[in-house]
Scaffold this motif. Structure first.
Motif, PDB file in Angstrom:
ATOM      1  N   GLY A  33      -2.601 -10.867 -16.579  1.00 28.35           N
ATOM      2  CA  GLY A  33      -1.728 -11.115 -15.539  1.00 28.35           C
ATOM      3  C   GLY A  33      -1.239 -12.690 -15.721  1.00 28.35           C
ATOM      4  O   GLY A  33      -0.683 -12.830 -16.785  1.00 28.35           O
ATOM      5  N   GLY A  46      -1.315 -12.475 -10.289  1.00 29.04           N
ATOM      6  CA  GLY A  46      -0.835 -11.264 -10.931  1.00 29.04           C
ATOM      7  C   GLY A  46       0.602 -11.556 -11.301  1.00 29.04           C
ATOM      8  O   GLY A  46       1.218 -12.817 -11.169  1.00 29.04           O
ATOM      9  N   ARG A  47       1.417 -10.541 -11.606  1.00 33.19           N
ATOM     10  CA  ARG A  47       2.541 -10.891 -12.414  1.00 33.19           C
ATOM     11  C   ARG A  47       4.039 -10.709 -11.171  1.00 33.19           C
ATOM     12  O   ARG A  47       5.030 -10.994 -11.634  1.00 33.19           O
ATOM     13  CB  ARG A  47       2.868  -9.702 -13.551  1.00 33.19           C
ATOM     14  N   GLU A  66      -5.515 -10.701 -11.790  1.00 33.85           N
ATOM     15  CA  GLU A  66      -4.652 -10.340 -12.732  1.00 33.85           C
ATOM     16  C   GLU A  66      -4.407  -8.916 -12.907  1.00 33.85           C
ATOM     17  O   GLU A  66      -3.573  -8.306 -13.590  1.00 33.85           O
ATOM     18  CB  GLU A  66      -5.286 -10.510 -14.188  1.00 33.85           C
TER      19      GLU A  66
END
Length: 412
Positions: A29, A92-93, A386
């Motif tokens: 992530g 997270g992304r 992540e």
């Protein structure tokens, strides 16, 4: 207006994956805390994208970044699309990032097709939305909307004692523009849902009608250092124990109201000196409480206040609420919600109405301008983790709704 206008999904995904490579966390992530080196690198990348697209970039005194695509009538208040590029410690992304880069993709798509708008369209990256380093969250949109001063924000400190203003100077992103005080026509924020409703229902778009009333608190516990060995139990003033008792009380309050979908969380604990062999003389406990109804939230807050004297007495410490903040007690703009619904129907995009249980910069912008939010699905509702993930095909309907709604607003 045509219904076949759509963003370039592959380009959007490629842009997201460039971001995903900046500040990558140990489990895939992101760990891109605000005003750190990874944040600076990401800001530099956004600046390059602005330069490549020919979008003038302005930065205000708190580091909020604004890209602008000019309109045919530059003097009109702009339509603004925004979110944030900072992340949690194990983030997270896509949380926040999707909203900024979807806004960039809107500008690029309009350029690809040579579509002019009456009003300028701007894309903003808000500083410190997450609040993972400097509390409270949404710190700089709070100041932008006039609910706090820039000086107050600059003097906030992280857990290591670093001032916000010094950290901002350290990454070179203090800009010359004033913080807030400008008129905008409308604000759109696209965000992953951060919950499982859309994913479970197989619905691609959530139209956010408002937020859950929410409250954050910093609880201060004062005790005294002493040796863990010879100090009698009756003479211990352990701040850690006092904070732990408050944490349990907070958790119990959450469970007492769980049937209403309310939540109460003990989220962070800082201790001084936090060493083996020594009782802690000071503790700070950060908590938050959220509920669908304001009355429920007020009941929960009253229950916490009532519990503090007992926690203090049992731990032989002094406990106080050092700071309190709140958000979410509002509804988004009816006109913009109507635009989203009508546009989604015209594009044949299924939607469901949702209320946000998380905090967003849109909450603060809504204090001073018409604002709305679009939610897109995230797999299993996982976020601030992540493992957070999205599917492009499930995300594009929301991004295309953003494109069409922002275009309509910019040409009205």
């Amino acid at each position: 207006m045509t219904t076949n206008l759509s963003v370039n999904g592959n380009r959007l995904w490629d842009t997201l994956m460039v971001s995903a490579g900046i500040g990558t966390g140990p489990r895939g992530g992101l760990r891109r805390l605000t005003l750190t080196e990874p944040d600076r690198v990401m800001r530099d990348q956004l600046k390059r994208w602005a330069d490549e697209g020919g979008y003038p970039l302005t930065i205000d005194g708190l580091g909020n970044m604004v890209l602008r695509r000019e309109g045919t009538e530059p003097g009109l208040p702009p339509v603004v699309i925004g979110s944030h590029l900072d992340t949690q410690w194990a983030g997270g992304r896509f949380d926040g990032i999707l909203g900024v880069l979807a806004g960039l993709e809107v500008l690029r798509t309009l350029d690809d097709l040579g579509i002019a708008t009456r009003r300028p369209i701007e894309v903003v990256n808000w500083t410190n939305e997450e609040g993972a380093r400097f509390s409270p969250p949404m710190l700089c949109s709070l100041a932008w909307s006039g609910q706090a001063t820039a000086d107050w924000v600059e003097n906030r400190r992280d857990r290591d004692g670093v001032r916000f203003g010094d950290a901002l100077d350290g990454i070179g992103y203090r800009g010359p523009e004033p913080v807030g005080g400008r008129t905008i026509d409308a604000y759109f924020e696209l965000h992953i849902e951060q919950g499982p409703a859309l994913d479970r229902a197989g619905v691609p778009v959530g139209i956010v009608t408002g937020g859950y009333p929410s409250c954050g608190m910093r609880i201060a516990v004062e005790g005294a250092t002493a040796h863990t060995g010879p100090t009698p139990m009756a003479e211990r003033h352990n701040a850690l124990v006092g904070a732990a008792m408050v944490a349990v009380a907070v958790n119990d309050i959450g469970w007492a109201h769980a049937d209403t979908d309310a939540k109460a969380t003990a989220a962070r604990l800082d201790l001084v000196p936090n060493l083996p062999g020594t009782l802690s003389e000071y503790a700070e406990l950060f908590i938050d409480m959220r509920a669908p109804q304001r009355e429920t939230l007020e009941t929960m807050k009253a229950a916490l206040r009532a519990a503090l004297p007992d926690c203090a007495a049992r731990s032989l410490t002094q406990i106080s609420i050092a700071e309190e903040w709140g958000f979410g007690v509002f509804s988004f703009d009816d006109g913009l919600i109507g635009t989203l619904r009508e546009t989604a129907a015209r594009l044949d995009i299924p939607t469901m109405d949702l209320r946000s249980q998380a905090g967003h910069d849109a909450y603060h912008v809504a204090r001073v301008a018409p604002a709305c939010m679009i939610f897109t699905p995230c797999r299993d509702g996982i976020t601030h983790n992540e493992a957070e993930d999205i599917a492009l095909e499930a995300t594009l309907p929301g991004v295309n709704l953003l494109l069409h709604a922002a275009l309509a607003r910019a040409n009205r």
